[in-house]
Design an enzyme around this catalytic site. Structure first.
Site, short mmCIF file in Angstrom:
data_model
loop_
_atom_site.label_atom_id
_atom_site.label_comp_id
_atom_site.label_asym_id
_atom_site.label_seq_id
_atom_site.Cartn_x
_atom_site.Cartn_y
_atom_site.Cartn_z
CB SER A 37 -0.89 0.01 1.23
OG SER A 37 -0.07 0.22 2.36
CE LYS A 38 1.13 7.36 -3.00
NZ LYS A 38 1.83 7.28 -4.23
NE ARG A 39 -0.69 1.87 6.27
CZ ARG A 39 -0.12 0.85 6.88
NH1 ARG A 39 0.78 1.06 7.78
NH2 ARG A 39 -0.46 -0.40 6.60
CG HIS A 40 4.54 -0.07 4.07
ND1 HIS A 40 3.22 -0.16 4.40
CD2 HIS A 40 5.24 -0.66 5.06
CE1 HIS A 40 3.13 -0.80 5.57
NE2 HIS A 40 4.33 -1.11 5.98
N GLY A 41 5.26 3.55 0.95
CA GLY A 41 6.10 4.14 -0.09
C GLY A 41 5.36 4.20 -1.40
#
Ligand code: GLU
Length: 482
Positions: A256-260
């Site tokens: 997901s976007k949260r990790h990069g």
């Protein structure tokens, strides 16, 4: 039979890195077998369309080198490959299933469906359309159904999942899959607005486009039994299915976007090379069975096979991506890289940017940069004689050191092209200058670099001087200590 595969994105956002991988695997598979790759746009869900997403996806795929043989925007009139232009076709096919008894009309309202779900939840059973208790062709009878249809009452068309069936198929990656028909919902095929659902449009197109292999993300695996039933209902032969594993974050959660970064566009904008990103993405879930880690596209085409795609989720390892990225900076032809960076150098207004010279700069500095675009700033002194500002303290310290000024002056005065032509000549020359000034050679290297480049760090000093040429170096040293 000729191999025909497709990549079937929905234009609901920018191209995800996982979608690039799906498209790439389809491309490698098709090219390896001399087959055809089709781009098909699945835009049946009109509520989720994102303006400009399709254009961006097509552009990012082209950037990565995934080339389609058929489909929109690839130069040539290949007929409509956009589902929203094929709605009549899906309706006709929905009706074929109603007529042959594989699908049926249902008239339930949203509220009725809601209360059905609530009942099921209360009873602790999985939510599923209950054909025997709801308002449909079977419970209402033929006459009432005909009356409602004549009245234009809101209705959908649902797949009639045969009771007591077991659905079996062999996935090219996951092996044999068996699903009990009881677990499958009577899927809506045509919605009340007459639009098809993904399931109907997808299999009608796969059949009509003569797709031989469906290579797609694992998230579609639960839909496949429905698709198999649809093929049966039409009396068609299903294609071979291959579901590629999920992409995971380093903590093994779904990527997901949260990790990069998760969009191809993010990597493009940061300056990743398409070759490096493709190489990295190819290895997310596939291995060649050897230790080789760096592959050109043609090597990937030659080596790729579905039986080497893993079942387990593939961790998106950013460290590995950095390594691959660096390897490409180090190994690619400097002239090709020079052509890529030229527009940026032009934009920066640099005067010294003939391609052969820029290629030499790249060969000199590439080990020291993360992205090619870093050169614009990091290599300024090689492209222009307008140099970076050196702080007045640093300058004052150097100028106050009489021995150093003498050494630098002597270095400039005696400098010839021969003195910087190779490492040995440079060493001999510098050592002589240093000992004449009563200094150690090491003590003049840093100030020398600063005088010529106005930077504290850079590539090998002799090679830097040689690339700049003796005259330019002389002028810069003299200007620096003036
Ligand atoms: N439109 C689907 C998607 O966005 C395609 C799934 C499939 O390949 O069947 O992923």
């Amino acid at each position: 039979m000729k191999t025909r595969v497709r990549f079937a994105p929905s234009p609901t956002g920018f191209l995800h890195i996982g979608s690039l991988r799906t498209a790439l695997y389809n491309y490698l598979f098709a090219k390896g077998l001399g087959g055809t790759l089709i781009l098909r746009v699945e835009d049946t869900d009109r509520t989720r369309l994102v303006e400009g997403a399709l254009e961006e996806q097509i552009e990012s795929l082209a950037w990565a080198g995934v080339v389609f043989d058929e489909g929109p925007h690839v130069g040539g009139n290949f007929g409509p490959y956009v589902q929203s232009e094929r709605f009549d076709l899906y309706r006709e096919h929905g009706m074929i299933l109603v007529e042959n008894g594989s699908a049926y009309y249902a008239f339930d309202t949203a509220e009725e469906l809601d209360s059905m779900r609530q009942r099921q939840q209360a009873a602790g059973i999985a939510p599923k359309y209950d054909r025997s208790s709801m308002r449909n062709q079977y419970t209402l009878g033929e006459q009432e159904t005909a009356r409602l249809l004549a009245e234009n009452a809101d209705h959908v068309i649902r797949l009639k999942v045969p009771i007591g069936t077991e659905i079996r198929f062999t996935d090219a990656i996951r092996g044999d899959v068996v699903v009990n028909g009881k677990e499958i919902d009577d899927q809506i095929l045509l919605k009340s607005d007459g639009f098809p659902t993904y399931h109907l449009a997808n299999i009608v197109d796969d059949h009509l486009m003569e797709i031989t292999h469906v290579i797609r993300a694992e998230e579609w695996l639960p839909s496949t039994p429905k698709h198999i039933l649809l093929y049966k209902a039409f009396g068609w032969e299903p294609p071979i299915f291959a579901h590629v594993p999920l992409l995971l974050n380093p903590d093994r959660s779904k990527m997901s976007k949260r990790h990069g970064d998760t969009h191809v566009k993010d990597f493009r904008q940061k300056g990743y090379f398409p070759e490096a990103l493709v190489n990295f993405v190819a290895l997310l879930g596939w291995n060649p069975g050897t230790d080789q880690e760096l592959f050109s596209m043609s090597e990937l085409i030659e080596k790729f096979s579905l039986d080497r795609v893993h079942k387990a989720g593939a961790v998106f390892d950013f460290k590995k991506l950095e390594w691959v990225k660096q390897e490409y900076i180090k190994m690619m032809d400097p002239t090709i890289l020079a052509a890529r960076i030229l527009p940026d150098l032009e934009k920066a207004g640099y005067p010294r940017i003939e391609i052969d010279y820029v290629a030499k700069v790249i060969a000199l500095l590439r080990e020291r940069i993360s992205f090619l675009t870093d050169l614009v700033e990091f290599g300024d002194y090689l492209f222009s004689d307008t140099l970076a500002e050196v702080s007045s303290e640093t300058l004052a310290t150097i100028k106050a050191n009489a021995e150093l000024v003498t050494a630098l002056t002597a270095f400039a005065n005696g400098l010839t092209p021969e003195a910087i032509a190779d490492a040995d000549a440079f060493k001999t020359y510098s050592q002589q200058i240093a000992s004449d000034a009563g200094m150690k050679m090491g003590a003049i290297m840093k100030p020398l670099r600063l005088a010529v480049t106005h930077r504290e760090v850079g590539a090998d000093i002799q090679q830097t001087l040689m690339l700049l040429g003796a005259d330019r170096c002389k002028t810069r040293i003299v200007d620096f200590i003036r």
